[in-house]
Design a protein around this motif. Structure first.
Motif: not given
Length: 858
Positions: A745-750, A782-783, A830-837, A840-842
């Protein structure tokens, strides 16, 4: 009042940007509240159960096991003569007294030889049906047992295993098998947390569970009207003397509650610990959110200062926004916590521990704690951004938002981070060279805390280096879009460092535990290969002794070279230096010296299995000045005293049987009455040469009628150990998943706030030809690089912690370090896929921006 209005207006104006931070608070508070509600509900459930099953006063043997003790080694509980019932009835204030029989050293199987006991770890209890049972149960079908071929079972067990009246049950006890037909089903009036209960008539229960009639395990006493339990207890103490243990209903319930309390406390504090980790990760999210909001509102805050707002007012305005965020997130979190507790109850019920929502307990302290924690943590996280907002000058209104941070402050931060990291690394290094685990654990804890804080503080410095390295490997292949993603990640190292640090914490713990778990399995496997010579290991999974009839079946198995008995004997040892301590002795056959290879530092281990001989570990020998040839006085519990000669001193540099003191089975039987000799807690077997497969099949066939025991060869034993550690780690990973979710959520918010911050820039990029697809790819990349940066830091830090922990555990015999590279690599990918996920919204919102409106944004 103006400050309050401004804060509310700003909070509502940026409610979309606050939403993810509120979710972080919600999740953290929900975990705390859910844990408290769940454990309080379990306490309520057990309190009701213990209160309903305890009589006014209970009379039991002086040496009766505590509620949390494992079943007696003999397979028979301590008992008292039936004549005590008559003596109790004559005591003043006693309305009635009845004898009860109860044992947990039983296994109940159905007609298909399937164990119908509890699968959740709760006990299987057999006993006689008494009037006291009517307080907690009622017969809802059939009738109570009336003879040796009749049995009654509880309704929960009947439902779980599709049992009905007329079905056959076989109860396996140390005295033999009790075959009976179900004639009744009793239903709990309160919640049964999962125990399986079978009832016999009194004579059958006495003969089957205690070995003879005329004995009870306790006497249930009902007090006369108007007479207190304490008074009845005092009168009984006078008439019975100090021969028996007396407990009032409250004391018995408290003793049972204490036995469960340790288990519940461990679970409670472990879950709260993971909630604390989630809070820590949430702090980064909140700090980032408010830091970016303050940066984006630089001109607005500068104008407020220009028209007369003081630093304190600006500061209070931001902190009030944090309070609002904390309140909203905490209130929702408390509500979600109750739902989480209900979900946990359903999960436990599916695993066999029944918990009813009728007992759902929400104390006033739970929402109070949740609200206080959420608000306090949120305000603390927002404090630094609030101070930064207060320092914005009126002149800032003339500049663009996002003024660069003070370079001097960055240098000071870097110096502090390097100092903390170096100090933590030094503490970890010192822990690896400790002589005792207790000493090294302190340095290990200090090292973990300091390196964690150091990496968090130094994150912005590390971001510049690692992002460039990762970009060279991951982003450059995407051309100009990849380079723009790299520059965006490097634009604000402090923000990138904080976002990566949030992910770092959860992954560091995952990596650390993976290293420790893999090293434990590898060390235990290596130790088994070195020390265990037996081909097969026979034991129960619940600690129950191996009943004589099962042992007899094992001894008849063909193709077996030898079978070794192994018992645990309770004793008190008096050494030559005059010190007396309670110790367990390991009584085994002489063939155990072949089944477990132990290095001796003095004497011969085979001599320890001779008449009136024993062995001790070298640690014990050093502490008490014991040497080969010395005599130790051994007081066998329930038996005689003996003087045993020390024939061997074994090395304690092992993980299996560390510190064990050996005697022969014959020596134990010489000084213990036959009825006090405990059963075998484990047995070992060796196959005849070339007959391993046949012997393995024969042993399994011999125990086919006893499903509570398992026969394992060394491969099975190692796999079982690996599975047990794996299951524990999976539970821990699941709990750490909460912290990782908050970090995502922190990555998404940032990214979301970063997109808002770069609205005009995005519009200009679109205007000069950047397509929507390229824009989305840039944000996703970037994510990904931020997520990989956090993963790289976390996995590296976690492997360092795990390595130091393993070096410390090597003092306890776990001497093999194993890095689980497949797990580490899998987590990194898996962290790379976390970044991709997370992007998505931003990325989707950025791609939908109107180009002209974006360029015109102020």
């Amino acid at each position: 009042m103006t400050v309050v209005k401004t804060s509310v207006r700003n909070f509502l104006a940026h409610k979309g940007r606050m939403a993810l931070s509120a979710v972080a608070v919600l999740l953290s508070v929900a975990f705390v509240s859910g844990t408290l509600v769940f454990t309080d509900t379990m306490n309520t459930t057990f309190d009701k159960l213990f209160a309903s099953t305890s009589s006014d006063v209970t009379v039991s043997p002086k040496d009766a096991a505590a509620p949390d003790d494992s079943p007696s080694g003999t397979g028979k509980p301590e008992s008292l003569p039936a004549s005590v019932v008559g003596r109790v009835e004559k005591s003043p204030g006693v309305k009635s007294a009845e004898g009860a029989v109860s044992s947990m050293s039983v296994t109940v199987v159905n007609s298909e030889n399937e164990n119908v006991g509890a699968s959740s770890g709760a006990p299987t209890i057999a006993g006689n049906w008494t009037d006291n049972d009517l307080k907690s149960m009622e017969i809802t079908s059939g009738h109570a047992p009336r003879g040796p071929t009749e049995v009654m079972i509880d309704a929960d067990t009947a439902d779980k295993h599709d049992l009905k009246i007329g079905d056959e049950l076989r109860t396996i006890v140390v005295t033999g098998d009790l075959n009976a037909k179900i004639v009744g089903i009793a239903t709990f009036k309160v919640t049964n947390p999962g125990a399986a209960i079978v009832y016999f008539d009194t004579e059958t229960a006495q003969r089957g569970l205690l070995g003879e009639t005329g004995l009870f395990t306790q006497v249930n006493v009902v007090a006369d009207n108007g007479v207190s339990d304490d008074q009845v207890k005092a009168d009984l103490a006078g008439s019975l003397g100090g021969t028996y243990k007396l407990q009032t209903q409250k004391e018995a319930a408290d003793a049972n509650r204490d036995s469960m309390g340790s288990f519940l406390d461990v679970m409670k504090y472990a879950m709260l610990g993971f909630a604390g980790i989630a809070f820590l990760v949430g702090i980064f999210l909140i700090v980032n959110t408010f830091s970016m909001l303050v940066a984006q509102r630089t001109r607005e805050i500068g104008l407020m200062r220009a028209i007369g707002s003081s630093r304190k007012q600006v500061n209070r305005s931001v902190l009030l926004e944090a309070v609002l965020l904390g309140i909203v997130g905490s209130v929702a979190g408390v509500a979600a916590g109750v739902g989480l507790a209900v979900g946990l109850m359903e999960l436990m019920s599916s695993m066999g521990m029944e918990l009813s929502t009728n007992d759902l307990t929400v104390k006033w302290t739970t929402p109070a704690i949740g609200l206080a924690l959420g608000v306090i943590v949120t305000v603390l996280a927002a404090y630094i951004p609030a101070r930064r907002a207060g320092k914005i000058s009126p002149v800032a209104a003339l500049r663009d938002a996002g003024t660069p941070a003070d370079g001097r402050a960055g240098r000071i931060r870097g110096a502090i981070g390097l100092l903390l990291t170096a100090g933590g690394a030094a503490a970890l290094l010192v822990s690896t060279g400790a002589d005792k685990a207790s000493e090294g654990s302190l340095y290990l804890g200090v090292g973990v805390v300091f390196t964690l804080i150091g990496f968090v503080v130094i994150g912005p410095l590390l971001a510049g280096f690692f992002v460039r390295v990762l970009s060279a490997v991951v982003l450059r292949i995407f051309g100009p879009v990849g380079r723009m993603a790299e520059r965006n990640a490097l634009r604000n190292p402090r923000r990138t460092g904080a976002t990566g640090a949030a992910l770092m914490i959860g992954l560091a713990l995952v990596a650390c535990l993976s290293v420790v778990g893999s090293s434990m399995v590898a060390s235990a496997t290596d130790e088994l290969d070195k020390t265990v010579g037996a081909d097969f290991i026979i034991e129960s999974g619940t600690g129950q002794p191996i009943v004589p009839q099962a042992q007899a079946a094992l001894e008849k198995a063909p193709d077996i070279a030898h079978i070794t008995e192994y018992k645990s004997i309770e004793t008190k040892l008096t050494t030559p230096d005059g010190k007396t301590v309670s110790e367990d002795l390991s009584a085994a056959d002489s063939t155990y010296a072949q089944d477990l290879r132990r290095e001796t530092v003095a004497g011969k281990l085979t001599d320890a299995y001779g008449k009136d001989s024993m062995s001790v570990g070298d640690t014990y020998a050093k502490e008490h000045g014991v040497k080969v040839g010395d005599e130790i006085t051994v007081a066998f519990k329930g038996g005689e005293n003996a003087k045993l000669k020390v024939a061997a001193i074994t090395s304690d540099d092992v993980a299996v049987d560390k510190g064990a003191k050996y005697i022969s089975t014959a020596t134990a039987e010489r000084y213990l009455p036959a009825e006090k000799v405990p059963g075998n807690v484990i047995m070992f077997a060796a196959a005849e040469d070339g007959k391993e497969k046949e012997a393995y099949a024969a042993l399994k066939d011999s125990l086919a009628a006893y499903p509570q025991y398992k026969v394992q060869d060394q491969t099975d034993f190692k796999q079982d150990l690996k599975d047990q550690i794996g299951q524990l780690l999976n539970i821990v990973y699941g709990l750490l998943g909460l912290a990782i979710i908050v970090a995502v959520l922190g990555v998404v918010n940032t990214l979301a706030l970063s997109v808002v911050e770069r609205t005009r820039e995005i519009g200009l990029l679109r205007a000069i030809g950047l397509s929507r697809r390229q824009l989305r790819r840039m944000i996703r990349l970037e994510s990904v690089v931020i997520a990989l940066f956090g993963a790289l830091l976390g996995l590296g830090l976690g492997m360092g912690w795990g390595t130091a922990a393993q070096k410390l555990l090597a003092l306890e015999g776990l001497g093999v370090l194993e890095i689980p590279w497949p797990t580490i690599t899998g987590v990194f990918v898996a962290s790379a896929f976390v970044g991709l996920f997370a992007a998505l919204v931003p990325a989707f919102r950025a791609g939908r921006m109107n180009v002209l409106n974006a360029i015109a944004t102020d």
